[in-house]
Design a protein around this motif. Structure first.
Motif, mmCIF file in Angstrom:
data_model
loop_
_atom_site.group_PDB
_atom_site.id
_atom_site.type_symbol
_atom_site.label_atom_id
_atom_site.label_comp_id
_atom_site.label_asym_id
_atom_site.label_seq_id
_atom_site.Cartn_x
_atom_site.Cartn_y
_atom_site.Cartn_z
ATOM 1 N N HIS A 173 -27.256 20.361 33.725
ATOM 2 C CA HIS A 173 -26.842 18.978 33.472
ATOM 3 C C HIS A 173 -28.082 18.092 33.387
ATOM 4 O O HIS A 173 -28.964 18.152 34.249
ATOM 5 N N SER A 179 -27.221 11.857 33.077
ATOM 6 C CA SER A 179 -25.986 12.030 32.318
ATOM 7 C C SER A 179 -24.982 10.958 32.722
ATOM 8 O O SER A 179 -24.812 10.679 33.908
ATOM 9 N N ALA A 211 -18.035 21.853 32.933
ATOM 10 C CA ALA A 211 -18.548 23.077 32.326
ATOM 11 C C ALA A 211 -17.379 24.007 32.046
ATOM 12 O O ALA A 211 -17.111 24.926 32.799
ATOM 13 N N THR A 253 -19.116 13.082 32.553
ATOM 14 C CA THR A 253 -18.606 14.444 32.538
ATOM 15 C C THR A 253 -17.085 14.317 32.506
ATOM 16 O O THR A 253 -16.554 13.251 32.229
ATOM 17 N N ASN A 282 -26.117 29.016 33.900
ATOM 18 C CA ASN A 282 -25.420 27.946 33.191
ATOM 19 C C ASN A 282 -24.683 27.061 34.184
ATOM 20 O O ASN A 282 -23.694 27.478 34.772
ATOM 21 N N TYR A 283 -25.229 25.885 34.390
ATOM 22 C CA TYR A 283 -24.632 24.864 35.252
ATOM 23 C C TYR A 283 -24.515 25.305 36.711
ATOM 24 O O TYR A 283 -23.722 24.728 37.457
ATOM 25 N N ASP A 292 -26.685 17.769 28.192
ATOM 26 C CA ASP A 292 -27.171 18.984 28.824
ATOM 27 C C ASP A 292 -28.683 19.134 28.691
ATOM 28 O O ASP A 292 -29.334 18.398 27.935
#
Ligand SMILES: C[S@@+](CC[C@H](N)C(=O)[O-])C[C@H]1O[C@@H](n2cnc3c(N)ncnc32)[C@H](O)[C@@H]1O
Length: 215
Positions: free
Chosen positions: A149, A153, A29, A156, A119-120, A206
């Motif tokens: 996330h 996923s 991030a 990263t 956010n994250y 995301d």
């Protein structure tokens, strides 16, 4: 992989500056610029009061302040907030941002916000419990904006995976929001490619959920 994302962990992470020490979650991030989802999803909103829950080094909080919001940036890490304050100073928005060092699993705001975004951020409590908790801080008619996330996923920064317990799906988040009290405006699972601080291009998957609290 499982770990305790407590204050010591985050303080150690931020102490050496953004992205230090190398970490699969936080490297994923980048904090050098506001993420595109905050920029896009708030574009149609009338600026008011905003909370960035787990603001880190302040990229999104400062961007919101630059775009007319009166922002509270809250984080458990004093080192992150020091970097955020420097960023606000450099952007000449110091008067529009208040920084609060707080553990958001126990902290309560004095008043609700027109916008609550995160956010994250992944604290010690389960991810969906955290989202449920911060959703209560949105004023009637206000907006909740969650960026996280995506569950499953694959990549990263450094090719690591986000710890599974920190990942979500758009459906899991919207299921937390009672339809009697929320109108879901956005529920997406987008991809993007970022430059991850010397690790080259990284593909991120995301989750973005934006919802309006009904009056
Ligand atoms: C992966 S970083 C994301 C930072 C920033 N929002 C961004 O997108 O670059 C997660 C942030 O959540 C913060 N955080 C974790 N647990 C927290 C808690 N219980 N209360 C407040 N902040 C917390 C960390 O200190 C860290 O800055």
């Amino acid at each position: 992989m499982s770990r305790d994302f407590d204050k010591d962990y985050w303080e150690q992470h931020w102490h050496g500056g953004p992205g230090s020490p190398a970490d699969p979650m936080t490297d994923a991030a980048p904090s050098s610029a506001a993420n595109p989802y905050v920029q896009h999803e708030t574009a149609g909103l009338a600026p008011g009061t905003a909370l960035d829950a787990g603001c880190g080094a302040g990229a999104e909080a400062v961007w919101l302040a630059e775009h007319g919001w009166t922002v509270t940036g809250a984080d458990i890490s004093a080192s992150a907030l020091a970097q955020a304050a420097d960023r606000a100073g450099a952007a000449s928005v110091t008067e529009n941002v208040t920084w609060i060092e707080a553990d958001l699993t126990t902290w309560e705001p004095a008043e609700p916000f027109d916008l609550v975004t995160t956010n994250y951020a992944h604290p010690t409590i389960p991810q969906l419990d955290f989202y449920r908790r911060i959703s209560r801080w949105v004023a009637p008619g206000g907006t909740l904006l969650i960026v996280g996330h995506l569950h499953g996923s694959t990549t990263t920064a450094n090719g690591h995976h986000p710890p599974e317990e920190t990942t979500v799906t758009a459906g899991a988040i919207t299921a937390v929001l009672d339809a009697a009290h929320w109108r879901v405006e956005t529920a997406e699972e987008p991809d993007r490619t970022v430059d991850a601080r010397g690790h080259g291009s990284v593909h991120l998957r995301d989750v973005v959920v934006r919802a309006t609290r009904l009056a």
